[in-house]
Structure formats: structure tokens, C-alpha cells
Scaffold this active site. Structure first.
Site, PDB file in Angstrom:
ATOM      1  N   GLY A 107       0.817  -1.196   0.000  1.00  0.00           N
ATOM      2  CA  GLY A 107       0.000   0.000   0.000  1.00  0.00           C
ATOM      3  C   GLY A 107       0.857   1.254   0.000  1.00  0.00           C
ATOM      4  N   HIS A 114       0.067   0.389   9.496  1.00  0.00           N
ATOM      5  CA  HIS A 114      -1.189   0.710   8.824  1.00  0.00           C
ATOM      6  C   HIS A 114      -2.164   1.424   9.730  1.00  0.00           C
ATOM      7  CE1 HIS A 114       0.421  -2.620   6.418  1.00  0.00           C
ATOM      8  NE2 HIS A 114      -0.075  -1.935   5.429  1.00  0.00           N
ATOM      9  N   HIS A 120       3.604   4.393   3.094  1.00  0.00           N
ATOM     10  CA  HIS A 120       4.796   3.909   3.795  1.00  0.00           C
ATOM     11  C   HIS A 120       6.075   4.519   3.235  1.00  0.00           C
ATOM     12  CE1 HIS A 120       2.021   1.137   5.434  1.00  0.00           C
ATOM     13  NE2 HIS A 120       1.881   0.431   4.337  1.00  0.00           N
ATOM     14  N   LYS A 126       5.279  -8.230   2.277  1.00  0.00           N
ATOM     15  CA  LYS A 126       5.099  -8.083   3.720  1.00  0.00           C
ATOM     16  C   LYS A 126       3.914  -8.943   4.156  1.00  0.00           C
ATOM     17  CE  LYS A 126       4.746  -3.491   3.666  1.00  0.00           C
ATOM     18  NZ  LYS A 126       4.638  -3.408   2.196  1.00  0.00           N
TER      19      LYS A 126
END
Ligand SMILES: Nc1ncnc2c1ncn2[C@@H]1O[C@H](COP(=O)(O)OP(=O)(O)O)[C@@H](O)[C@H]1O
Ligand SMILES: Nc1ncnc2c1ncn2[C@@H]1O[C@H](COP(=O)(O)OP(=O)(O)O)[C@@H](O)[C@H]1O
Ligand SMILES: [Mg+2]
Ligand SMILES: [Mg+2]
Ligand SMILES: [Mg+2]
Ligand SMILES: [Mg+2]
Lengths: 330, 212, 330, 212
Positions: free
Chosen positions: C53, C217, C56, C104
Site C-alpha cells: 500500500g 497501517h 509507507h 510483507k
């Protein structure tokens, strides 16, 4: 105020200790931990020393190393180092070719570096460069109000590269003078900052307010404005720096600097806006720098710096640099 | 009046104590137009100076030693703007009374004036720039003219304090041209300069020392 | 929620565009901007692809370049990229030696990468490495709850270096397997984060609360704790990772990672605490990394990663790397 | 019942509309134990699927094409966990009815079951892991046994919905072992799994399509 700290009194010392431990490859502490210096000095090279208050990390300690600074002196948070610290650094890193002091344009820094220069002048050749890359103030139009902010990184890099190439002290001073009108920066804050030992926010912003034209000490800026989208904010910053920089070249280094609490994704988004703006105004963006290099504690905000450089200055920019915060070519 | 090392030690003790007391207020003033640390700088600087000065042996020192020691310890304790300004002030005061083991009222007014000149030379601020100069310049002028009128030291310092208070008050109407607040333009109007405020605190502490 | 953005829908695309513009030296967009890849591929080298996503940054786009990744796929904020994106990246950067997918450990990432691997398997040799460097969950003790967090940076660096040296796909997979138990991380948050398109904070913390064991997250962590000083917080993180890492070596890489809103000075202070702790427990800290490398939007917080490496792995770490976020040796 | 391409197009339209309506609630549920985006993923995924499916020419397509197109467009619109889970579900549904231009009640129950199996295979979650599986598994079991008992599709789906609602409710008491919330341990107790909640929304929309 939640920060990773133990006590306001020890926080700078602990943080600098961590920095030196993490980067022993490049730096060591000077005597009594009064300054941070390069692990390996280059005899006969003009020494470059900078410094200022803590709270701007990685500036300046992160720029100590090959191709940039020989030593950096750190004061309390947002407070100039003392003449004693600066004098000790001069004594330690001047290997005979003299010493250039790079000072950001704040009365406190100026006066402390000046006193150090006076104290050292009997035994060392000293020159001083004052960086004032900030945009013009609304009220005074004589440039006195222009502070040294993120553009300092560019100036220190170019001077450091030139010194590494063997440039003599007087020529370094000339190089710096030539840069003065060609590096301009302007910052914006989304939040104020809390100085740990005062435990007060120097200014506080409502959920729909931003502060335009801030420096890096949490002092208020040029004007309070309503919060708006990145296009509006960043185009405004870009426009002001574009208008104030001396238009001697159309090849630019564009630098988006985070003020401490702004994540990389937002800095890149801002870079995108600034890049479009500059290109749209006829500039060729030949080099970029995006990241948190001259911070203001954990302030959410950023600054845009524009440097119009000559080809030989781009060559200096590209030459090897090996410091904790900037590294390439080696 | 006869002022020796002991009286000057008391004077620095009194200034340090006053700064400790006023620290919060000075920080608050600095918070409005600067970086909120002026009280801290003054407290740290003057307690360092007072401690160093208190450790001097009166039998082995003279007033110049006192001023110079105060300057040095102030300078190594405080970076900031106030460090070089007050360090230069005390160094000049030390020079102005060089060689004198005991200071007369004239000597003290000379020293007082030397301080103001030191601050002026170091900071290059002009009156009206909204700095401590706006308290110091009228204060020394008042002390000097009181002394020229033959007033004793206590009354000279009273006159100085009154002028400093007025000068500090007047900074409220000024736009800053020096120091951190110099970029704020109109926005600083209505706020007293913290350095001018601390000058009042300092002069008051000197007055109290020699008026007793 | 004040951020430098224009609209939640376009923020990832604008930010990645800014990233690519700023680092054209290293990267280019893949077709349809579905991924970011190295400007210059190395024919015959096993390709390394990662992704996940957005939110990050600089992970993973900042690690694309020589000595690290060949391509990175970016999803929506905190959301896996799609199999289509990953498949396109595979098609583009596999120069014949096969492709290693570094994923991940999140169900979403796993499933999307698995689907891409299935779709690519008829035409490409594909291996997959799952990074789960996070500490063990209190409830499940089978390691399934261990997420991939900042330690991913270390794994990607070592795999990237080995691939650059010519290591074959199967051996890369073995190298990764060997690292699995020797890289451990744990994070702490001082603030929650607001995901722009939901405009809600995933968890919110009072002025005296912190969240221990968070991932990247914005999901809640292991436990809510009272805020305390850096010594207490960082020693706790250090202790847990020290206890969970497989003690095969006493030479370590210590990595303090900022979660997006934490300034360098605090990260260095935390590094100092962690360094002392590890030294006090008999480890030799041979390498360090301090900075914002795997962020969680603008979360104020950090993670401590400890990697116990073998000598040849330190050699890999030191080998040249030229990416936007990590660079040395060239 | 006779279900062709048009009815399946309606079905995806109804699901998309339901997800649009429930988006906020699903995000809120996900916010408690996950990353607050489940409603967004479902909305984006199903509107993409519905749009693609609606564009198919009923004369030139069959149910397998509908399911496969839905799978592909869902997958390229949504990463997240739900993307591969529902994409696999629809791909399996497509395979299960391969070659049939019109679906019977049996075919629809088969397709429904294939979806659940696809989700199970892709996600490898077991019942009790606090995922959408805890709604899907009882729902398909209920549909299957209703069909075995000779009930028409509408009643099979009613039974499925009832079981899904119960299954979703039961996730409140579970500790998650899969997905983002799996690290939260005891802290997730009392909160419904968002994926189970959206499964209920989906099944309800299917029921409404074929019960009319
Ligand atoms: N150039 C100058 N000349 C005289 N006084 C100055 C000058 N610059 C700053 N000052 C004084 O110093 C005060 C601020 O001191 P302080 O807060 O201790 O330092 P800093 O500004 O470095 O934080 C100002 O209020 C002003 O009175
Ligand atoms: N491995 C899995 N198997 C089945 N369902 C899963 C799995 N992992 C997650 N889920 C479901 O997905 C839901 C979350 O979906 P969503 O929020 O869209 O994705 P993400 O977790 O990537 O943000 C969970 O509530 C759960 O029901
Ligand atoms: Mg200050
Ligand atoms: Mg101040
Ligand atoms: Mg998600
Ligand atoms: Mg989610």
C-alpha cells in the site's frame, strides 16, 4: 506534548550522542563534546564550520563529512552555540588553510560566531559567510529580515565541495557571495511547535489555519492564511521564491524540505506541484532534493528552495559527498 | 559610595535572583514575538555569572575581574542573542574600571554606560529597532545626566530605571528591525520587546543593590 | 486533518509522480504508471519486485535502483497493489533469471501477490519471500500474526545486494529464509493516523497514552500504555526485539525507523537508548540505520529493528546501493 | 427459476448499490479492528464489477462471462484483501456454471457454493478465524440443505441470509486469526468482522434480486 525524550535539559546531548554513535564512520565528538567533527580531516584544506541551535536536525551535524562540513557546533534548542564552542572547533579543524564560518542570518548566531571569530583571529585566518535565503519581509525591504533557512543546505554543500577540491578561503568567500542572490526559500507551517524546555507552543494554529513564510524556529511567519490544498499552498511558495531569486540562469536545483513532522509522501506531492510550477515558468529543473534536511522540531510544514546555479556549481553539487544526511558519489 | 568586589558579587546575586523570578514572564513576552526562551537565557546566564562571581576571593580580585568573570561565564552558559550582548556589556564594564580596586559613583555610572555601549556595538541595533537598546540607551542617558547634576548613585540608578521602564513601554509601538521578531512587521505592534523588559529587571536589581 | 494534498483520490498518484520526477536518475514509471522500475535493468540478474500500500514512503519506491529493487508496485493508501500491477511489473523487469517477489506479511498483500504469481507462472520463474519481522502477538503464538514492518528494508537491501552480485533465484530464496528469524522489529505510536479517504483516525490516543506494538497501517497494536519517557519506551521495544530475535550472532545491525511524523532528533535520541541497551546485552552494533524509511502516513512514532547478521551479510549490506532512500558506495 | 445474463447483471447492480449504501458502516466496523477501508474496497470493487458487467451484451455473453468479467474488474479495481477473495469467488462461480447459457436454481446454489469455496481456498481461513468465512460457510451450508430439501432459490437464499446474519453476529465473540485484526487478540472481542458484515450485505442483495 508527546516526544521521544527524557528531560528537556538533556535532550540535545542525548540526541547528538545518538547521532555520533550512529555515524561513527563519518564523525567524532570534539573535546568535551563541544562540537561534532569529521573523523578524518584533510590537511591543507580550508576548513568549513557551521552550527546553530539544535532542533534543525539533520542540519548541521548531518552534513559533517567529506565534501561538506569539517565541524558543526550545536547549541540548545533554537539557540546559537556559544563562542567557546565555535572557538574550540576552529582550533581543532583548522589545518592551516584557514576557516570559513557558515552562519545563518539570525542575530544570535551572528553575534556568537562573530565573537568566536574575534577570539580566534590572532591565530587563525577566518572568513564568515552569512546565509539569508529566506524571502523578503513585508515590512523591511533591505534584506535584513531575510533569515537563513533550508537554502543553507545548498550553500554548505557547494562550499564543502569546493573546499574539498582545494579552493582557497578567499575564493570560497567569493563563491558564497555569488550564491547569495541565487538561493531563495520560503516555508509554510501547518502546526506550531512546542519547545520542550519552555513547554509552550510558540504559535498555535487552528484546524483551518496555516502560517506562511515561517522560519525554522517556530517563530511566526509573514501571515496567517486559511488552510487550503497543496496546489494552492505550494504554488504560492513557488511563486514567491521564483520572483525573488536572481534570474541569472534557467537551470535550477529544486529543494523541498520537510520541517520535521511532514512525511515523505507529502513532500513528494509538494515537489510535484513545485516542479510543475517551475517548469511552467521556463526553468529547467536539473537537480532535486526532497526530504527532511533542515527541520524545526516536529513542525508539520515544509519549505521550497530554488537555486539557480551555473554549470560549474552543478558539478560541485554532483561531486562526492559522504555525510550522514547527504551521500553520493562515494 | 564605595563599591568593591563584595558589592558587585551582591549585585550579580540580585540580578540572578530577579531573573529567576521573572523567567516565566520574559519567556511569555518572547513567545509572542520571538522564540519563547528569553527568560531561560537570562536565568541561565545570570545564575552562571552569579555563581562564578560569588566564588571569587574578594581579597584577590578587583571589580574588573568580577565583570570579566561574569562575561565569560555568561557567554559559555548562553548562546542565544543575549549571550554575546551581555557578555560584551560586562567586558566593556570591566575595561572601563580597569585598575581600580574600589569604584566611586562616577565609576559605576561609567561602567553602566560602558555596558550599554557594548550592547550597541555588538548588536548594531539603533534606538527604535525594538530591542533591549530601547531600554538601555535612555537608561544610561538618564543616569549620566543625573550624575552630571550631582546626584548620588542611588538616584542616578532610580532615574535610569524610570527611563528604562518608559523605553521598554515604548517598544510596544515599534516594528522590530533586529532580532528574531524583525520579520513580523506590523504583527509585533502592541507587544513589549522581551530584551527591553529584561533590561528593566536587571537595572531594577542593580538599583536595589546600591539603594539599600 | 491538515496534509499537503489536493484530493484523497489523487494523492497517491500525485505523490508517486513527484517521486519519479525527483529521482529520474534512478527510476522510471512502468507502462500506465502501474509500477515504478529501475531506469537501467541488468540483463540476466534475478529481478526483485516488492510493493504494498501507499503511505509507507519511501518504502518501497525509494528502494528501487542498483543494489536493491527492480520494481515496486504501489496500491492505494494502506492497500495492496492489484495482481494486474504486479503481473505487469514481472513482465517488464524479468530479464530471464526469474523474479523474486518480496511481500510483507498481510493477508491482502499475500493474496494479491500470490494471484500475480499464479498468473505469471506459465511464462516466468517466480519465487516469493514473505517478510514477517514484527514481534509475536500476545494471543497467537504460531507466528501468523507477525506482520512485515520496517525490517523489510533490511531484507530488501540484502536480497537486492545479493541479486546484484549475481545470486540465483533459488539461492536468494534460501538467503531470505535464513534471515527470517534473525530480523525482528517492534513499533510504538504516540499518535494515530488519519487515512485521507476515510477521514477517520484508525485509533486515537489521549495526551498521556501510547500504543505499543503497532504496525504501519494505523491498526491498533498490542496494548495501550501510559506515555512515559524515551528510556522507558525504547528500552521496552529493545528488550522485546532482543528477546525474540534468534541469537545466532552477536554482531548486529540496529535500525531506528521513524513512522512519518517523528523528527530526526527524536529518532537519534531513541537510537542512543536502543544502542546502549543492545550493547549492555552483549551485542556489538556493527551497523546502524536511523531515519524515516517505512512510514505510516504522518504517525508520530518509531520502530526498533534488530538484525543479527553473518559477516557475509554485512558485506552485502555494505555493497554499493543507489536508490532514492538508501545510497552508498556509488 | 431461469437465470440468464440479464438477471446476473441486475444482481451485480444490486450488490453495488447495497455496498454504496453500507459503505460508511463497513468502514466504521473496519476502523474498530482493521484499517477502516473495507467499505471503500467493497464499494469500489462492486461498482467496477457492476459497470463492466452491465456493459456486456446479453446476446453475446453467458453467465460464465459475467462472473469472469466481474472477477477481473473487481481485481483490477481493488487491491486489499477483498480483491483477491471476491475475484477468486467469482472466477470459481464462473467455472462452476461453465457452458450453461441459462442457470437453474441448482446451478445458482452451485455457483453460490463455489464462491464460498473460492474465498476459502484463496484466504486459507478456517471457520472461527473471525473473517467473512464465518458468514459464507454457514450461508452456503444453509442454501445447500434448503435446496436438498427441495426449496426454490428464493427460499434457499433466505436461509443463507439468515445463517450469514447469525455467522456474522458470532464473529463478535471470536478472536481473529486472519487478516489485519489478527494481532489484536482479546481486544477485538465484542466487534463484528467487517468482511462478515459485508458478506451479509452481499447475500441480502442477491436474495432481493431473485426473490422479487
Ligand atoms: N542585534 C540586537 N541588538 C540588541 N538587542 C538585540 C539584538 N537582537 C536581539 N536583541 C535582543 O535580544 C532579545 C531576545 O533575546 P533571547 O530570546 O535571549 O535570544 P534569541 O533571540 O536568540 O532567542 C530581543 O528581545 C532583543 O531585545
Ligand atoms: N485470509 C482471509 N480469508 C478470508 N477473509 C479474510 C482474510 N483476510 C481478511 N479477510 C476478510 O477481509 C476483511 C477486510 O477486508 P478489507 O478491509 O477490504 O481489506 P484489508 O484488510 O486489506 O484492508 C476482513 O474483515 C475479513 O473478513
Ligand atoms: Mg533563542
Ligand atoms: Mg528568544
Ligand atoms: Mg486496507
Ligand atoms: Mg481494511
Amino acid at each position: 506534548m508527546k516526544k521521544f525524550m527524557n528531560a528537556a535539559e538533556t535532550m540535545v546531548a542525548e540526541s547528538v550522542e545518538g547521532f555520533v554513535r550512529a555515524h561513527e564512520e563519518f564523525v567524532v565528538f570534539g573535546a568535551d563534546r563541544q562540537f561534532v567533527r569529521r573523523r578524518h580531516l584533510v590537511p591543507g584544506k580550508a576548513a568549513i564550520i557551521s552550527g546553530g541551535g539544535a532542533g534543525h536536525e539533520p542540519m548541521h551535524v548531518g552534513f559533517v563529512g567529506r565534501g561538506m562540513l569539517d565541524a558543526a557546533c550545536v547549541g540548545h534548542i533554537f539557540t546559537s552555540p556559544t563562542p567557546g564552542q565555535i572557538l574550540n572547533a576552529i582550533e581543532d579543524v583548522d589545518t592551516g588553510a584557514g576557516c570559513l564560518l557558515v552562519v545563518k542570518n539570525y542575530d544570535g548566531d551572528l553575534m556568537n560566531f562573530e565573537m568566536a571569530a574575534e577570539m580566534a583571529s590572532s591565530r587563525h585566518r577566518i572568513e564568515m559567510v552569512i546565509v539569508s535565503d529566506d524571502i523578503e519581509t513585508a515590512s523591511t525591504n533591505d534584506g535584513r529580515g531575510r533569515r537563513g533557512i533550508a537554502g543553507t543546505v545548498i550553500v554548505e554543500r557547494l562550499l564543502g565541495a569546493a573546499a574539498e577540491n582545494g579552493m582557497a578561503l578567499a575564493d570560497l568567500k567569493t563563491l558564497a557571495a555569488g550564491l547569495a542572490s541565487r538561493v531563495r526559500s520560503m516555508g509554510v507551517a501547518l502546526t506550531g511547535v512546542t519547545v520542550p524546555h519552555t513547554r509552550r507552543s510558540t504559535f498555535s494554529l487552528g484546524p483551518e489555519e496555516i502560517e506562511m513564510g515561517v522560519g525554522i524556529h517556530g517563530e511566526p511567519g509573514r501571515s496567517r492564511e486559511p488552510f487550503s490544498n497543496a496546489d494552492t499552498i505550494v504554488r504560492h511558495l513557488s511563486e514567491v521564491v521564483f520572483n525573488e531569486v536572481a534570474p541569472v540562469s534557467d537551470k535550477a536545483l529544486l529543494f523541498v524540505n520537510g520541517l520535521g513532522g511532514t512525511p515523505p509522501a507529502e513532500l513528494y506531492l509538494a515537489y510535484n506541484v513545485a516542479h510543475r510550477f517551475m517548469q511552467g515558468h521556463g526553468l529547467q529543473i536539473a537537480r532535486s532534493l526532497v526530504g527532511t534536511y533542515a527541520s524545526s522540531l516536529d513542525m508539520q510544514g515544509l519549505s521550497i528552495s530554488l537555486a539557480l546555479l551555473r554549470d560549474e556549481e552543478f558539478t560541485l553539487w554532483d561531486s562526492p559527498v559522504a555525510t550522514a544526511a547527504l551521500r553520493w558519489g562515494c | 559610595m564605595q563599591i568593591g568586589v563584595t558589592q558587585l558579587q551582591d549585585m550579580f546575586g540580585a540580578i540572578a535572583e530577579a531573573m529567576r523570578r521573572e523567567k516565566e514572564r520574559l519567556c511569555e513576552l518572547d513567545g509572542v514575538i520571538g522564540d519563547a526562551d528569553h527568560g531561560i537565557a537570562m536565568e541561565i546566564g545570570f545564575s552562571a555569572a552569579a555563581t562564578t562571581v560569588a566564588a571569587l576571593d574578594p581579597a584577590a580580585s578587583d571589580p574588573t575581574t568580577v565583570f570579566n568573570s561574569a562575561a565569560k561565564s555568561f557567554l559559555s552558559a548562553v548562546g542565544a542573542s543575549s549571550g554575546p550582548l551581555y557578555a560584551t556589556a560586562f567586558m566593556r564594564a570591566g575595561s572601563s574600571v580597569k585598575g581600580k580596586p574600589i569604584l566611586s559613583d562616577d565609576d559605576m555610572v561609567d561602567a553602566f554606560e560602558a555596558m550599554a555601549n557594548g550592547i550597541k556595538d555588538r548588536g548594531k541595533a539603533d534606538p527604535g529597532d525594538k530591542t533591549m537598546i530601547d531600554a538601555w540607551v535612555p537608561a544610561t542617558a538618564a543616569a549620566r545626566s543625573a550624575r552630571l547634576a550631582g546626584k548620588p548613585l542611588g538616584q542616578c540608578l532610580s532615574a535610569a530605571l524610570e527611563a528604562a521602564v518608559e523605553g521598554a513601554e515604548a517598544t510596544k509601538d515599534m516594528i522590530a528591525a533586529k532580532g528574531r521578531s524583525s520579520r513580523l512587521g506590523e504583527r509585533v505592534i502592541g507587544h513589549m520587546d522581551p530584551g527591553a523588559a529584561s533590561a528593566v529587571v536587571l537595572i531594577e536589581a542593580i538599583l536595589r543593590t546600591f539603594d539599600a
